[in-house]
Design a protein around this motif. Structure first.
Motif, mmCIF file in Angstrom:
data_model
loop_
_atom_site.group_PDB
_atom_site.id
_atom_site.type_symbol
_atom_site.label_atom_id
_atom_site.label_comp_id
_atom_site.label_asym_id
_atom_site.label_seq_id
_atom_site.Cartn_x
_atom_site.Cartn_y
_atom_site.Cartn_z
ATOM 1 N N ASP A 181 26.972 52.234 46.603
ATOM 2 C CA ASP A 181 27.358 50.990 45.942
ATOM 3 C C ASP A 181 28.260 50.074 47.285
ATOM 4 N N ASP A 234 27.287 40.063 41.092
ATOM 5 C CA ASP A 234 26.051 40.177 40.200
ATOM 6 C C ASP A 234 25.716 38.866 39.474
ATOM 7 N N HIS A 290 29.247 37.315 38.295
ATOM 8 C CA HIS A 290 30.432 38.145 38.029
ATOM 9 C C HIS A 290 30.384 39.214 39.079
ATOM 10 N N TYR A 291 31.697 38.889 39.961
ATOM 11 C CA TYR A 291 31.779 39.923 41.293
ATOM 12 C C TYR A 291 32.099 41.390 40.753
ATOM 13 N N TYR A 292 31.426 42.109 41.764
ATOM 14 C CA TYR A 292 31.655 43.487 41.757
ATOM 15 C C TYR A 292 32.560 44.088 42.854
ATOM 16 N N GLY A 293 33.442 44.939 42.511
ATOM 17 C CA GLY A 293 34.232 45.608 43.489
ATOM 18 C C GLY A 293 35.238 44.745 44.077
ATOM 19 N N GLU A 334 19.443 43.874 36.633
ATOM 20 C CA GLU A 334 20.283 44.115 37.292
ATOM 21 C C GLU A 334 20.204 43.632 38.523
ATOM 22 N N GLU A 381 21.565 41.553 42.148
ATOM 23 C CA GLU A 381 22.668 41.598 43.049
ATOM 24 C C GLU A 381 22.677 40.420 43.979
ATOM 25 N N LYS A 416 28.819 53.543 41.789
ATOM 26 C CA LYS A 416 29.818 53.143 41.294
ATOM 27 C C LYS A 416 31.500 53.173 42.119
ATOM 28 N N GLU A 433 32.926 51.571 44.012
ATOM 29 C CA GLU A 433 33.754 50.338 44.419
ATOM 30 C C GLU A 433 34.292 49.852 43.010
ATOM 31 N N ILE A 434 34.022 50.542 41.705
ATOM 32 C CA ILE A 434 34.685 50.137 40.677
ATOM 33 C C ILE A 434 35.107 51.335 39.876
#
Length: 472
Positions: A112, A117, A137-140, A247, A249, A301, A303-304
Motif C-alpha cells: 500500500d 480514497d 478521504h486521504y489515506y496515510g 474501494e 483510490e 495497510k 501506511e495506516i
C-alpha cells in the motif's frame, strides 16, 4: 613524509567507516546491470498503482515462474508456493534444505502507498459552480497540497450487490480522461497564504473534479451527477449505491520514468514500498534450493498502522507459517514459537535520502545518501526511539558481515534528526513474535509525494541484499 602519509591512509581505510558510492565502487559491468535492472521494476510500478493491482501482477509473475497457488493447505509435492489474502496481501515460500525447526528467513514489505480514497457516498453536485465533485478521504501520511492541480487516475474495485467485482482503471491510458483537485489561483490566495502549510488545503475541500455536462432533461435535479452516473452505468453496469461497497483510490495518472540526464534514478508513485516488494519478489524468484526456508510477505495497510485483516498485525502470516511447519511434518501448535524464535527477518521498507534543499532535518553522519546502496536502519520510531524495534547488535553485525561478504553496497542511517519527527515500520510487529528483525531498504527522495525518487543503484543493491539474505 609520503611513506607516512601512505601508512596513515591505509590505517584510515582499515579503521574508519565510510559510505561507498555505488557508481564509484563497482565495475562497469555491474553499473550496466544495475541500470538495466530497473527496466522491469518501472513496468512493475506502473502496473501496480493500488495494492490489489500489485498483488494481481505479482500472482501473474509467480505463476509464470512455476510457483503454485495454495488456497487451502499447502500441497505436499510443491517446493515453491504462494497464498493470497483478500486480494491485498500475499505470502510466498521456497522450502530450504534445513528443517524448518532451525528457523526460516523472511522478508516483509508492504504494497500500500499513501493516496486519496473515494468516500462511500462520493458524488456532490455544486449548485453554484455547476460542477460534479467527488468527496474524498486521504489515506496515510500525505502533504495535501502536493496532490493539487496534477493529473490523477481512479483505480480500484466496485463490488455490486450480487458480489460481482468491477475493476475500475481510468486515467492511466493515453486516451483516458484524467481527474484533478483544482487548486486556488495565486491572485485570490491571500488568506490561503497566511495559513500553515499543513492547513492550506482543508481535508473536506479535497474534492475531485469529476464532470460538468448536464443530463439533457429540464425536469431532473442534479443533472451533471445523473449524466455521469449514466456514463458509469453504460460502461460498468454500476449504480450510485454500488459505491458504498467500493474501494476506489485516486492516484497519480503519470507513469514512472527515468530521472536525471544520466538516467541514474527512477521517479514515480509508490516507491514506498513497492520498490521493496519488487526487489524481494525478484530475490526469492532467483533463489534456488536455499539453506533455510525462505518466505516473502507482501502486506497491506502499513501506511495506516498495519491494521485490518490484510495488514501485518493480522494472523495471516502466522497462519501461513503454521502451514509451512505442517508441510514439513511437524506439529505447528508445538513448534510455532520455537521456529519463530530461531528465525531472521528483514523488514524491507524504504529509508529517507538527504535532499540538499532540506538537508537541515538530517544529522549528516547518520543520514542516507542516494546512490550509496541499501540502508540498514537499526531503529525507527520517534524522539526517544518510541514505537521502534531497535535491532539487536549481534544481528546487525551478522547482516553487515553478510553484505560485505557478498559485495552488497550498503550504508547505515536513521530517519532524520532525533526530535525532528520520525516514523515506524512493520519491524516492530514482526519482532513481537521473537525473531531477529532489522529494517533494510533503499533511500527515497520526496517520500510520500506523488512523485518519489530512488536511485537505480539502490534498487539493485536492495535486490542483491535480499538475495544474499536468502542464499546464506
Amino acid at each position: 613524509m609520503s611513506k607516512e602519509k601512505s601508512k596513515a591512509e591505509k590505517l584510515q581505510k582499515k579503521l574508519a567507516y565510510k559510505k561507498k558510492n555505488f557508481w564509484e565502487d563497482v565495475s562497469e559491468d555491474e553499473k550496466k546491470v544495475a541500470l538495466d535492472f530497473s527496466h522491469d521494476y518501472i513496468d512493475y510500478l506502473n502496473k501496480g498503482k493500488t495494492e490489489r493491482f500489485v498483488i494481481e501482477n505479482t500472482k501473474k509473475i509467480l505463476t509464470e515462474n512455476d510457483f503454485i497457488e495454495a488456497t487451502g493447505s499447502l500441497p505436499k509435492d510443491a517446493e515453491s508456493i504462494f497464498r493470497i489474502n483478500h486480494k491485498k496481501s500475499l505470502a510466498i515460500v521456497r522450502f530450504g534444505k534445513k528443517n524448518i525447526s532451525e528457523g526460516f528467513k523472511l522478508i516483509v514489505a508492504h504494497v500500500d502507498s499513501p493516496r486519496v480514497d473515494f468516500k462511500q457516498v462520493p458524488f456532490y453536485e455544486d449548485p453554484t459552480a455547476k460542477l460534479l465533485m467527488i468527496h474524498t478521504h486521504y489515506y496515510g501520511g500525505i502533504k495535501k497540497y502536493q496532490w493539487m492541480s496534477i493529473p490523477l487516475a481512479i483505480c480500484g474495485t466496485v463490488v455490486k450487490e450480487d458480489g460481482t467485482c468491477i475493476e475500475i482503471n481510468i486515467g492511466n491510458q493515453a486516451d483516458d480522461p484524467v481527474f484533478t483537485f483544482a487548486d486556488l489561483l495565486p491572485h485570490l490566495a491571500q488568506s490561503q497564504y497566511k495559513k500553515k502549510i499543513g492547513e492550506a488545503i482543508d481535508s473536506e475541500k479535497l474534492t475531485l473534479l469529476f464532470g460538468s455536462i448536464p443530463y439533457p432533461d429540464e425536469d431532473v435535479k442534479e443533472k451533471i451527477k445523473l449524466n455521469c452516473l449514466a456514463i458509469l452505468h453504460d460502461k460498468y453496469g454500476i449504480t450510485e449505491e454500488d459505491f458504498i461497497s467500493a474501494e476506489l483510490e485516486i492516484v497519480p495518472a503519470f507513469a514512472a520514468q527515468d530521472v536525471g540526464l544520466d538516467r541514474s534514478m527512477v521517479g514515480g508513485y509508490g516507491h514506498d514500498d513497492r520498490v521493496c516488494a519488487y526487489t524481494s519478489l525478484k530475490a526469492i524468484l532467483d533463489t534456488e534450493a536455499p539453506e533455510y526456508t525462505s518466505i516473502v510477505f507482501l502486506a497491506d495497510k502499513e501506511e495506516i498502522g498495519s491494521e485490518g485483516n490484510t495488514g501485518a498485525q493480522s494472523d495471516f502470516i502466522i497462519d501461513f507459517i503454521s502451514d509451512v511447519i505442517e508441510h514439513e511434518g511437524l506439529d505447528s501448535a508445538k513448534m510455532l514459537k520455537k521456529v519463530m524464535l530461531n528465525s531472521q527477518i528483514l523488514s524491507a521498507d524504504v529509508s529517507v535520502g538527504i535532499n540538499p534543499a532540506f538537508a537541515n532535518v538530517h544529522e549528516k553522519d547518520n543520514a542516507a545518501l542516494i546512490g550509496f546502496g541499501v540502508v540498514l536502519t537499526k531503529f525507527t520510531g520517534s524522539r526517544g526511539k518510541g514505537s521502534s524495534n531497535d535491532a539487536n547488535a549481534e544481528f546487525v553485525a551478522r547482516i553487515r558481515n553478510l553484505f560485505n561478504q557478498n559485495n552488497v553496497c550498503w550504508q547505515s542511517a536513521e530517519l532524520g534528526k532525533v526530535d525532528e519527527g520520525g516514523g515506524g515500520t512493520i519491524a516492530k510487529y514482526m519482532a513481537n513474535y521473537g525473531p531477529e528483525v532489522i529494517d533494510c531498504g533503499p533511500p527515497v527522495l520526496a517520500m510520500h509525494s506523488p512523485f518519489e525518487i530512488v536511485s537505480k543503484a539502490d534498487v539493485f543493491s536492495s535486490y542483491k541484499a535480499y538475495k544474499a539474505f536468502f542464499n546464506n
